[in-house]
Design a protein around this motif. Structure first.
Motif, PDB file in Angstrom:
ATOM      1  N   TYR A 143       0.843  -1.205   0.000  1.00 29.04           N
ATOM      2  CA  TYR A 143       0.000   0.000   0.000  1.00 29.04           C
ATOM      3  C   TYR A 143       0.880   1.257   0.000  1.00 29.04           C
ATOM      4  O   TYR A 143       0.633   2.199  -0.759  1.00 29.04           O
ATOM      5  N   ASN A 144       1.909   1.274   0.840  1.00 26.37           N
ATOM      6  CA  ASN A 144       2.827   2.418   0.883  1.00 26.37           C
ATOM      7  C   ASN A 144       3.559   2.595  -0.452  1.00 26.37           C
ATOM      8  O   ASN A 144       3.781   3.718  -0.904  1.00 26.37           O
ATOM      9  N   LEU A 148       3.378   5.896  -2.857  1.00 26.49           N
ATOM     10  CA  LEU A 148       4.618   6.543  -3.266  1.00 26.49           C
ATOM     11  C   LEU A 148       4.735   6.648  -4.791  1.00 26.49           C
ATOM     12  O   LEU A 148       5.150   7.674  -5.320  1.00 26.49           O
ATOM     13  N   LYS A 149       4.341   5.614  -5.516  1.00 30.71           N
ATOM     14  CA  LYS A 149       4.523   5.569  -6.967  1.00 30.71           C
ATOM     15  C   LYS A 149       3.358   6.163  -7.761  1.00 30.71           C
ATOM     16  O   LYS A 149       3.500   6.422  -8.958  1.00 30.71           O
ATOM     17  N   SER A 150       2.213   6.377  -7.145  1.00 23.87           N
ATOM     18  CA  SER A 150       1.023   6.817  -7.896  1.00 23.87           C
ATOM     19  C   SER A 150       1.203   8.132  -8.658  1.00 23.87           C
ATOM     20  O   SER A 150       0.663   8.263  -9.761  1.00 23.87           O
ATOM     21  N   PRO A 151       1.963   9.129  -8.170  1.00 25.79           N
ATOM     22  CA  PRO A 151       2.127  10.341  -8.979  1.00 25.79           C
ATOM     23  C   PRO A 151       2.836  10.101 -10.315  1.00 25.79           C
ATOM     24  O   PRO A 151       2.613  10.835 -11.270  1.00 25.79           O
ATOM     25  N   SER A 152       3.656   9.053 -10.397  1.00 22.61           N
ATOM     26  CA  SER A 152       4.370   8.777 -11.646  1.00 22.61           C
ATOM     27  C   SER A 152       3.554   7.908 -12.605  1.00 22.61           C
ATOM     28  O   SER A 152       4.009   7.642 -13.713  1.00 22.61           O
ATOM     29  N   THR A 179      -6.363 -11.352  -3.874  1.00 16.57           N
ATOM     30  CA  THR A 179      -7.599 -10.762  -3.355  1.00 16.57           C
ATOM     31  C   THR A 179      -7.745 -11.012  -1.857  1.00 16.57           C
ATOM     32  O   THR A 179      -8.527 -10.336  -1.195  1.00 16.57           O
ATOM     33  N   SER A 180      -6.974 -11.951  -1.308  1.00 16.23           N
ATOM     34  CA  SER A 180      -7.044 -12.219   0.140  1.00 16.23           C
ATOM     35  C   SER A 180      -6.080 -11.340   0.939  1.00 16.23           C
ATOM     36  O   SER A 180      -6.061 -11.404   2.165  1.00 16.23           O
ATOM     37  N   ASP A 181      -5.287 -10.512   0.261  1.00 12.59           N
ATOM     38  CA  ASP A 181      -4.391  -9.579   0.942  1.00 12.59           C
ATOM     39  C   ASP A 181      -5.234  -8.635   1.799  1.00 12.59           C
ATOM     40  O   ASP A 181      -6.254  -8.114   1.345  1.00 12.59           O
ATOM     41  N   SER A 182      -4.815  -8.390   3.033  1.00 11.06           N
ATOM     42  CA  SER A 182      -5.611  -7.566   3.950  1.00 11.06           C
ATOM     43  C   SER A 182      -5.794  -6.134   3.439  1.00 11.06           C
ATOM     44  O   SER A 182      -6.744  -5.452   3.821  1.00 11.06           O
ATOM     45  N   ARG A 183      -4.921  -5.644   2.573  1.00 15.22           N
ATOM     46  CA  ARG A 183      -5.038  -4.288   2.037  1.00 15.22           C
ATOM     47  C   ARG A 183      -5.483  -4.264   0.575  1.00 15.22           C
ATOM     48  O   ARG A 183      -5.414  -3.229  -0.078  1.00 15.22           O
ATOM     49  N   TYR A 190      -7.471   2.859  -4.020  1.00 16.62           N
ATOM     50  CA  TYR A 190      -6.501   3.974  -4.173  1.00 16.62           C
ATOM     51  C   TYR A 190      -6.076   4.125  -5.639  1.00 16.62           C
ATOM     52  O   TYR A 190      -6.014   5.242  -6.157  1.00 16.62           O
ATOM     53  N   ILE A 191      -5.814   3.016  -6.317  1.00 19.17           N
ATOM     54  CA  ILE A 191      -5.337   3.078  -7.695  1.00 19.17           C
ATOM     55  C   ILE A 191      -6.482   3.373  -8.665  1.00 19.17           C
ATOM     56  O   ILE A 191      -6.385   4.254  -9.504  1.00 19.17           O
ATOM     57  N   ASN A 192      -7.549   2.608  -8.575  1.00 19.83           N
ATOM     58  CA  ASN A 192      -8.627   2.705  -9.561  1.00 19.83           C
ATOM     59  C   ASN A 192      -9.695   3.716  -9.222  1.00 19.83           C
ATOM     60  O   ASN A 192     -10.590   3.976 -10.023  1.00 19.83           O
TER      61      ASN A 192
END
Length: 193
Positions: A143-144, A148-152, A179-183, A190-192
């Protein structure tokens, strides 16, 4: 003898260093570069290149496509027969997008494996010309990383890529994301958006 080349699409690593291609990838790179070059692009041999120039602004009728295919097969054979065995050249015009897709099927004599070089002429569709970078993070670390990478990566969506058998986001392959990842829900939101 190893072969290496700079990437013709200008890809670079995160640190800004150039993207090098080796052996079969470098060979594929050079085939596409040579076919898309113009006369005069090669300083020490100004008559080299410009293979597709004669077909610019031509209507892609069946007879023109057949001539182009024949010409490409001959040109590729003359230039690369010492390092590849040419199997086929496929030319597929897409009249709706006004593009022409050219697939060159060959066997590399470096690895004795079948290979494919693809190029487009006219309008270029959006194509991922990069190799995915594996991201091993999970949960909070992933998630972090996304934050961090989303602006690029503006406008890039998180999608499941069946060919890669993994979730991909731009040039990143999130190899441990499930899909079983807790985040997972937070990352997807956050992305979509």
């Amino acid at each position: 003898m190893p072969y290496e080349d700079f990437d013709i699409y200008g890809r670079e690593h995160d640190d800004g260093s150039p993207f090098y291609l080796h052996d079969d990838d470098a060979l594929n790179n050079s085939i596409v570069l040579w076919l898309t070059s113009k006369k005069g692009d090669f300083i020490l041999d100004p008559e080299e290149g410009g293979i597709l120039d004669h077909y610019l602004f031509k209507n892609m009728t069946l007879s023109v496509i057949e001539k182009l295919q024949f010409m490409l097969m001959n040109a590729i054979y003359r230039k690369f027969s010492n390092i590849i065995t040419l199997n086929n050249v496929s030319i597929v015009p897409d009249r709706s997008s006004r593009t022409i897709k050219i697939d060159i099927y060959y066997t590399s004599l470096l690895s004795n494996k079948p290979k494919l070089a693809t190029l487009y002429i006219d309008e270029f569709p959006e194509i991922n010309y990069y190799k995915y970078q594996d991201v091993e993070y999970v949960e909070d670390n992933l998630y972090n990383f996304v934050v961090l990478k989303s602006p690029s990566l503006p406008g890039r969506k998180l999608t499941y890529n069946i060919e890669q058998e993994s979730w991909t986001w731009g040039k990143y392959k999130l190899i441990n994301l499930t899909t079983s990842d807790s985040r997972f829900g937070d990352i997807l939101a956050y992305i979509n958006g």
